[in-house]
Write a protein that holds these residues in place. Structure first.
Motif, PDB file in Angstrom:
ATOM      1  N   ASN A   1       0.818  -1.216   0.000  1.00 15.71           N
ATOM      2  CA  ASN A   1       0.000   0.000   0.000  1.00 15.71           C
ATOM      3  C   ASN A   1       0.851   1.265   0.000  1.00 15.71           C
ATOM      4  O   ASN A   1       0.523   2.229  -0.685  1.00 15.71           O
TER       5      ASN A   1
ATOM      6  N   LEU B   1       2.332   1.616  -3.629  1.00 15.18           N
ATOM      7  CA  LEU B   1       1.413   1.603  -4.762  1.00 15.18           C
ATOM      8  C   LEU B   1       1.327   2.942  -5.492  1.00 15.18           C
ATOM      9  O   LEU B   1       1.275   2.978  -6.725  1.00 15.18           O
ATOM     10  N   GLU B   2       1.327   4.029  -4.764  1.00 15.11           N
ATOM     11  CA  GLU B   2       1.218   5.352  -5.388  1.00 15.11           C
ATOM     12  C   GLU B   2       2.344   5.600  -6.389  1.00 15.11           C
ATOM     13  O   GLU B   2       2.147   6.254  -7.409  1.00 15.11           O
TER      14      GLU B   2
ATOM     15  N   HIS C   1      -3.466   3.084  -7.696  1.00 14.85           N
ATOM     16  CA  HIS C   1      -3.580   3.899  -6.478  1.00 14.85           C
ATOM     17  C   HIS C   1      -4.751   4.874  -6.609  1.00 14.85           C
ATOM     18  O   HIS C   1      -5.544   5.024  -5.669  1.00 14.85           O
ATOM     19  N   ARG C   2      -4.888   5.508  -7.779  1.00 12.75           N
ATOM     20  CA  ARG C   2      -5.994   6.456  -7.981  1.00 12.75           C
ATOM     21  C   ARG C   2      -7.350   5.745  -7.957  1.00 12.75           C
ATOM     22  O   ARG C   2      -8.348   6.338  -7.555  1.00 12.75           O
TER      23      ARG C   2
ATOM     24  N   ARG D   1      -6.317  -1.426  -2.686  1.00 17.44           N
ATOM     25  CA  ARG D   1      -5.593  -1.580  -1.415  1.00 17.44           C
ATOM     26  C   ARG D   1      -5.350  -3.056  -1.150  1.00 17.44           C
ATOM     27  O   ARG D   1      -6.228  -3.887  -1.396  1.00 17.44           O
TER      28      ARG D   1
END
Length: 154
Positions: free
Chosen positions: A14, A17-18, A25-26, A30
């Protein structure tokens, strides 16, 4: 986190991920659970619907496909190997209008086989079957993917 505590594989996924898969992520994907041989991902319905109010097909694909990476990171040595997807089929079963939960399992025997093959050849393939359910437990999609772990630097 205090000194001596370690982060779970789900927390690591998590947090990364961004930067590793910004589009997922957007979407709000999760990792709920990532442990050797078992991964669970979720994604909210909010912001992910299509023109007729169901969850967009690409979101179902994403939450199913990403299980291969999550299970790889939890099952194989990340200091030696990275995962990739080679092929994925998705079977849409019902339209989904609620939050989604995807889940996959990899047996201990398969983890051992893949680990041994990757150690010998620098890479190894494995197949992963996954399910995607809505918030009511209804099966909305299934995936069958061929994944690979590959030695870093290859």
């Amino acid at each position: 986190m205090t000194s001596g505590e370690t982060r779970s594989d789900a927390e690591i996924i998590n947090a990364a991920l961004e930067f590793t898969i910004p589009v997922a992520h957007r979407m709000g994907v999760r990792a709920e659970l990532a442990e050797p041989g078992h991964a669970v991902l979720t994604v909210p319905a909010e912001g992910n619907s299509n023109h007729f109010g169901a969850i967009y097909a690409g979101v179902l694909f994403t939450v199913g496909e990403m299980l291969g990476g999550a299970i790889s990171l939890a099952s194989f040595d990340t200091t030696a190997y990275y995962p990739l997807v080679k092929d994925l089929q998705i079977f849409f079963r019902k339209p989904a209008k609620t939050d989604l939960r995807s889940e996959a399992f990899l047996s201990d025997d398969e983890i051992q086989r893949v680990t041994a093959e990757a150690a010998a050849n620098g890479k190894a393939d494995f197949q992963l079957r996954a399910t995607v359910h809505d918030a009511d437990g209804v099966l909305v999609a299934e995936t069958v993917g061929t994944y690979q772990i590959r030695a870093l630097g290859r």
